[in-house]
Design a protein around this motif. Structure first.
Motif, PDB file in Angstrom:
ATOM      1  N   GLN A  78      10.159  83.157  26.123  1.00  0.00           N
ATOM      2  CA  GLN A  78       9.086  82.864  25.733  1.00  0.00           C
ATOM      3  C   GLN A  78       9.327  81.660  24.447  1.00  0.00           C
ATOM      4  O   GLN A  78      10.769  81.699  24.661  1.00  0.00           O
ATOM      5  CB  GLN A  78       8.922  84.058  24.455  1.00  0.00           C
ATOM      6  CG  GLN A  78       8.204  85.366  25.643  1.00  0.00           C
ATOM      7  CD  GLN A  78       6.489  84.565  25.615  1.00  0.00           C
ATOM      8  OE1 GLN A  78       6.253  84.673  24.967  1.00  0.00           O
ATOM      9  NE2 GLN A  78       6.446  85.457  26.856  1.00  0.00           N
ATOM     10  N   GLN A 125      15.950  87.449  29.599  1.00  0.00           N
ATOM     11  CA  GLN A 125      14.667  87.398  29.185  1.00  0.00           C
ATOM     12  C   GLN A 125      14.718  88.751  27.908  1.00  0.00           C
ATOM     13  O   GLN A 125      14.346  88.635  27.019  1.00  0.00           O
ATOM     14  CB  GLN A 125      13.208  86.850  29.650  1.00  0.00           C
ATOM     15  CG  GLN A 125      13.395  85.953  31.120  1.00  0.00           C
ATOM     16  CD  GLN A 125      15.041  85.845  31.553  1.00  0.00           C
ATOM     17  OE1 GLN A 125      15.440  86.517  32.123  1.00  0.00           O
ATOM     18  NE2 GLN A 125      15.190  84.233  31.558  1.00  0.00           N
ATOM     19  N   ASN A 151      13.927  88.240  24.071  1.00  0.00           N
ATOM     20  CA  ASN A 151      12.895  88.904  23.229  1.00  0.00           C
ATOM     21  C   ASN A 151      12.764  89.871  22.712  1.00  0.00           C
ATOM     22  O   ASN A 151      12.318  90.177  21.489  1.00  0.00           O
ATOM     23  CB  ASN A 151      11.522  89.214  24.778  1.00  0.00           C
ATOM     24  CG  ASN A 151      11.264  87.292  25.181  1.00  0.00           C
ATOM     25  OD1 ASN A 151      11.173  86.378  24.324  1.00  0.00           O
ATOM     26  ND2 ASN A 151      11.316  87.462  26.765  1.00  0.00           N
TER      27      ASN A 151
END
Length: 399
Positions: free
Chosen positions: A144, A207, A211
């Motif tokens: 992201q 990840q 996030n």
């Protein structure tokens, strides 16, 4: 003579360059997999001489598979239909839920990865292609637009093993080795046959951490991914033995050596990183064999970790496994809880072959009034569940 030799050499050199570059344009122009606008997914495979092509993956309804380790839920299977120019195709008649999925093709009895999909996962010695259906929790597994941490591959000296061993270490965005800020540490352990790369590749741990931290749902933390196979220096292909075939049949995996050596890892991390070097600043979790290691590391070192997470954990030991580290389980468990850890967290799938071992363990704790938190999910002994458990466990830490 010189001129003729030079021309031959130049021709050979040109041929070598062309062969090296051929891979850039020599593939069949097939797109696979394709996430369609209506939510379905299309798979394609170029096999003009094939008689039958199927796709098998965890996006399909599961099937029962018998293995030497018991009955597992295995990936479902669907048939592709041959189209024009030897391209076989299958489109789901349903919308797979948001998730990370893996799959392989079978071409006339031979299992192969999708050679049009460059995302390949290795689970022990099995290779599968992968894709993510975005949305919901699956967005935690994708890159992201948030600040990103750094993953390093570092080596430490293990006196127990007798050689240097490798760790994967995640440091959060903004980490400064010369700064004043100190960080809590989460130690993350893999399952049997895995290594220090497993959680990062299949578990999408970096990840998930990026996030959750960016969303303010988790504290910035260091995460350490260990190799639980004490007989190994590092993951296959990353050690002095070279490209040996990965296997689950490794020596010294669940007989106490790794658990005995674990304080070496904690000492190394505390001496090389800006850590909160006390119980309140440490957590540990693991899946399957890693859950087994988590349990015995925690109860044998009750002043080391304030948070412990067991994901589809193997729990019991056989007579062949008995070592002093595994002795007096009930007494060690009582001592562990007497030290008032902040959290013992357990997760397991309803159809996991280790479900009964986990429920029996929880019944033992219930009888003794020992506190824990439990999450039950659908499915069995699968990465989909372990990613869920990590994403649920991490926000509970270091509050």
């Amino acid at each position: 003579m010189f001129k003729k030799t030079f021309i031959i050499f130049a021709a050979l050199a040109a041929t070598t360059v062309l062969n090296a570059q051929q891979a850039l344009w020599d593939g069949a122009q097939v797109e696979s997999p394709v996430l369609n606008e209506d939510g379905t997914v299309t798979f394609r495979y170029f096999a003009p001489k094939a008689v039958k092509v199927t796709v098998s993956g965890d996006f399909l309804p599961t099937q029962k598979i018998q293995t030497p380790f018991g009955e597992f839920e295995g990936p479902g299977v669907a048939e592709l239909k041959e189209g024009e120019k030897g391209v076989w195709e299958y489109t789901t008649d349903f919308r797979p839920a948001p998730e990370m999925y893996t799959y392989t093709f079978n071409v006339d009895g031979l299992n192969v990865i999708d050679n049009n999909n460059m995302w390949v996962n290795r689970d022990v010695s099995s290779l599968t292609s992968a894709f993510i259906v975005p949305g919901g929790r699956a967005d935690l597994y994708t890159i992201q637009d948030v600040p990103h941490g750094t993953v390093s591959k570092v080596w430490y000296d293990s006196a127990v093993a007798g050689f240097d061993r490798r760790l994967s270490v995640y440091t959060p965005a903004g980490y400064d080795p010369c700064g004043k800020t100190r960080y809590p540490v989460l130690y993350v352990l893999h399952g049997i046959g895995g290594d220090e790369d497993a959680w990062l590749e299949q578990g999408r741990a970096a990840q998930i951490l990026d996030n959750l931290i960016a969303q303010g749902k988790a504290k910035p933390m260091i995460a350490v991914f260990t190799n639980g196979n004490i007989s190994q220096e590092a993951a296959p292909g990353q050690n002095s033995t070279g490209y040996t075939r990965p296997t689950m049949q490794l020596p010294k995996t669940m007989e106490g050596s790794f658990e005995t050596s674990f304080p070496e890892i904690v000492k190394f991390i505390d001496s090389h990183y800006k850590t909160i070097a006390k119980k309140q600043g440490r957590a540990i979790c693991g899946l399957s064999m890693g859950g087994f290691h988590t349990l015995y590391i925690s109860i044998n070192n009750p002043d080391m970790f304030n948070y412990s997470g067991m994901f589809s954990a193997a729990i019991g030991v056989s007579e062949q496994q008995m070592t002093p580290l595994y002795d007096n389980f009930d007494g060690k468990l009582a001592t562990y809880f007497s030290k008032k850890p902040a959290l013992l967290w357990i997760g397991c799938g309803k159809t996991d072959f280790l479900y009964k071992a986990n429920t029996d363990f929880m019944e033992k704790m219930d009888a003794n009034g020992q506190p824990y938190e439990y999450m039950e999910t659908d499915g069995g002994h699968i990465w989909r569940n372990w990613r869920i458990y990590l994403s649920e466990f991490v926000p509970l830490l270091f509050k």
